[in-house]
Design a protein around this motif. Structure first.
Motif, mmCIF file in Angstrom:
data_model
loop_
_atom_site.group_PDB
_atom_site.id
_atom_site.type_symbol
_atom_site.label_atom_id
_atom_site.label_comp_id
_atom_site.label_asym_id
_atom_site.label_seq_id
_atom_site.Cartn_x
_atom_site.Cartn_y
_atom_site.Cartn_z
ATOM 1 N N THR A 109 44.479 -38.531 32.578
ATOM 2 C CA THR A 109 44.320 -39.464 33.694
ATOM 3 C C THR A 109 43.970 -40.873 33.228
ATOM 4 O O THR A 109 43.738 -41.755 34.054
ATOM 5 C CB THR A 109 43.209 -38.977 34.648
ATOM 6 N N GLY A 110 43.929 -41.079 31.928
ATOM 7 C CA GLY A 110 43.554 -42.378 31.382
ATOM 8 C C GLY A 110 44.709 -43.351 31.318
ATOM 9 O O GLY A 110 45.852 -43.012 31.654
ATOM 10 N N PRO A 111 44.452 -44.567 30.854
ATOM 11 C CA PRO A 111 45.492 -45.604 30.812
ATOM 12 C C PRO A 111 46.624 -45.304 29.839
ATOM 13 O O PRO A 111 47.716 -45.850 29.978
ATOM 14 C CB PRO A 111 44.716 -46.861 30.396
ATOM 15 N N ASP A 112 46.381 -44.444 28.855
ATOM 16 C CA ASP A 112 47.406 -44.082 27.873
ATOM 17 C C ASP A 112 47.877 -42.647 28.062
ATOM 18 O O ASP A 112 48.262 -41.969 27.102
ATOM 19 C CB ASP A 112 46.856 -44.262 26.453
ATOM 20 N N ALA A 113 47.853 -42.189 29.308
ATOM 21 C CA ALA A 113 48.171 -40.784 29.594
ATOM 22 C C ALA A 113 49.544 -40.381 29.079
ATOM 23 O O ALA A 113 49.727 -39.270 28.566
ATOM 24 C CB ALA A 113 48.077 -40.534 31.099
ATOM 25 N N ALA A 114 50.527 -41.261 29.198
ATOM 26 C CA ALA A 114 51.895 -40.910 28.796
ATOM 27 C C ALA A 114 51.991 -40.629 27.308
ATOM 28 O O ALA A 114 52.670 -39.690 26.879
ATOM 29 C CB ALA A 114 52.854 -42.032 29.190
ATOM 30 N N THR A 115 51.299 -41.421 26.501
ATOM 31 C CA THR A 115 51.393 -41.250 25.051
ATOM 32 C C THR A 115 50.455 -40.156 24.533
ATOM 33 O O THR A 115 50.599 -39.714 23.394
ATOM 34 C CB THR A 115 51.069 -42.571 24.327
ATOM 35 N N GLN A 116 49.506 -39.733 25.365
ATOM 36 C CA GLN A 116 48.548 -38.718 24.947
ATOM 37 C C GLN A 116 48.785 -37.372 25.621
ATOM 38 O O GLN A 116 47.944 -36.481 25.553
ATOM 39 C CB GLN A 116 47.117 -39.209 25.254
ATOM 40 N N ALA A 117 49.961 -37.226 26.232
ATOM 41 C CA ALA A 117 50.250 -36.028 27.018
ATOM 42 C C ALA A 117 50.213 -34.756 26.181
ATOM 43 O O ALA A 117 49.694 -33.724 26.618
ATOM 44 C CB ALA A 117 51.607 -36.171 27.708
ATOM 45 N N THR A 118 50.767 -34.813 24.976
ATOM 46 C CA THR A 118 50.820 -33.618 24.141
ATOM 47 C C THR A 118 49.425 -33.159 23.751
ATOM 48 O O THR A 118 49.087 -31.971 23.861
ATOM 49 C CB THR A 118 51.647 -33.880 22.869
ATOM 50 N N GLU A 119 48.589 -34.086 23.299
ATOM 51 C CA GLU A 119 47.224 -33.730 22.922
ATOM 52 C C GLU A 119 46.451 -33.201 24.127
ATOM 53 O O GLU A 119 45.731 -32.196 24.025
ATOM 54 C CB GLU A 119 46.490 -34.933 22.336
ATOM 55 N N ALA A 120 46.597 -33.872 25.263
ATOM 56 C CA ALA A 120 45.872 -33.451 26.465
ATOM 57 C C ALA A 120 46.235 -32.023 26.854
ATOM 58 O O ALA A 120 45.362 -31.201 27.175
ATOM 59 C CB ALA A 120 46.186 -34.404 27.625
ATOM 60 N N LEU A 121 47.516 -31.712 26.800
ATOM 61 C CA LEU A 121 47.961 -30.376 27.175
ATOM 62 C C LEU A 121 47.438 -29.329 26.195
ATOM 63 O O LEU A 121 47.044 -28.228 26.604
ATOM 64 C CB LEU A 121 49.489 -30.335 27.238
ATOM 65 N N GLN A 122 47.421 -29.655 24.928
ATOM 66 C CA GLN A 122 46.899 -28.711 23.933
ATOM 67 C C GLN A 122 45.442 -28.366 24.210
ATOM 68 O O GLN A 122 45.046 -27.196 24.139
ATOM 69 C CB GLN A 122 47.049 -29.308 22.532
ATOM 70 N N TRP A 123 44.633 -29.375 24.537
ATOM 71 C CA TRP A 123 43.221 -29.112 24.825
ATOM 72 C C TRP A 123 43.052 -28.316 26.109
ATOM 73 O O TRP A 123 42.201 -27.415 26.193
ATOM 74 C CB TRP A 123 42.438 -30.420 24.894
ATOM 75 N N ALA A 124 43.859 -28.632 27.113
ATOM 76 C CA ALA A 124 43.756 -27.903 28.381
ATOM 77 C C ALA A 124 44.138 -26.439 28.211
ATOM 78 O O ALA A 124 43.475 -25.543 28.753
ATOM 79 C CB ALA A 124 44.646 -28.566 29.434
ATOM 80 N N GLU A 125 45.196 -26.197 27.448
ATOM 81 C CA GLU A 125 45.634 -24.823 27.210
ATOM 82 C C GLU A 125 44.602 -24.047 26.384
ATOM 83 O O GLU A 125 44.432 -22.840 26.561
ATOM 84 C CB GLU A 125 46.977 -24.830 26.464
ATOM 85 N N ARG A 126 43.907 -24.747 25.517
ATOM 86 C CA ARG A 126 42.909 -24.092 24.679
ATOM 87 C C ARG A 126 41.614 -23.811 25.453
ATOM 88 O O ARG A 126 40.934 -22.817 25.202
ATOM 89 C CB ARG A 126 42.602 -24.979 23.471
ATOM 90 N N ALA A 127 41.278 -24.679 26.399
ATOM 91 C CA ALA A 127 39.982 -24.587 27.073
ATOM 92 C C ALA A 127 39.882 -23.442 28.064
ATOM 93 O O ALA A 127 38.887 -22.709 28.078
ATOM 94 C CB ALA A 127 39.669 -25.910 27.778
ATOM 95 N N TRP A 128 40.882 -23.281 28.920
ATOM 96 C CA TRP A 128 40.678 -22.391 30.063
ATOM 97 C C TRP A 128 40.458 -20.925 29.683
ATOM 98 O O TRP A 128 39.659 -20.242 30.343
ATOM 99 C CB TRP A 128 41.799 -22.545 31.100
ATOM 100 N N PRO A 129 41.074 -20.391 28.623
ATOM 101 C CA PRO A 129 40.770 -18.982 28.304
ATOM 102 C C PRO A 129 39.339 -18.764 27.808
ATOM 103 O O PRO A 129 38.852 -17.632 27.794
ATOM 104 C CB PRO A 129 41.779 -18.644 27.198
#
Length: 222
Positions: A147-167
């Protein structure tokens, strides 16, 4: 529009953190044992000092040497009171001796976030997330990156952390983590996956008695 998204993202994350427990869990048994040692032998009159969170941990620092649990909890306490300098000082006392402590890094990130410094919070969350127990740090990092100002360029990292966190999170916290996963997937262009995760968030939210306001906010993102 970008600024509005960033402000919205920070607002949602702060609401989530406001529901979190006060006690800082980063040190485990070692620090807890130091506090228990202090409690042994106190008279009924003396135990009155332990009824207040700040008094409890300040007393622990006074009677035990180098009590990292007390430093950490005081850091969290002062952060929630808006006493930023005291919060940072006490958390840094922990990090001087345990620079990789995920609990202290996460708490410090929360202090920076509360001050409106998301970039500094992200830096601390990244360090905290190296600790496999710090699912909150992983989740909050994914949210800020998505949701930050560089969301487009950080999408891959963000998704990796989200996928790792919820389990890693307990069942009662799954609603917020699926919400983060939905936002991260949408930011990465996986809209079908985002809808699936948002639906899971709503299902978990209903099962856990989340408010109608919370459910409406998630529903808007479907």
């Amino acid at each position: 529009a970008g600024g509005a998204v960033v402000a919205w993202g920070l607002r949602v994350l702060r609401k989530r953190q406001a529901r979190a427990d006060l006690l800082w869990p980063g040190l485990g048994f070692a620090g807890g044992a130091l506090v228990l040692v202090v409690l042994v032998g106190l008279s009924r009159q003396q135990t009155k000092i332990w009824r207040n969170t700040e008094s409890l941990f300040r007393r622990a620092l006074a009677v035990t040497e180098n009590n990292l649990l007390a430093y950490g909890n005081l850091g969290v306490f002062y952060g929630r009171q808006g006493q930023w300098e005291s919060a940072i000082h006490h958390l840094e006392c922990v990090l001087q001796q345990r620079p990789l402590d995920g609990g202290a890094r996460y708490a410090l990130g929360n202090v920076y976030l509360a001050q409106g410094l998301p970039a500094a919070a992200v830096e601390q969350y990244r360090l905290a997330a190296r600790d496999s127990r710090q699912w909150r740090a992983m989740n909050d990092l994914a949210w800020l990156l998505s949701t930050g100002p560089d969301a487009a360029t950080q999408a891959t990292e963000a998704l990796q952390w989200a996928e790792r966190a919820w389990p890693l999170a307990p069942a009662e916290e799954q609603a917020d983590l699926f919400d983060t996963l939905a936002v991260a997937r949408a930011n990465a262009g996986d809209f079908a996956g985002a809808i699936q995760a948002a639906s899971q968030a709503l299902a978990e939210g209903r099962a856990r008695g989340r408010t109608e306001t919370w459910r409406v906010e998630v529903q808007k993102r479907l």
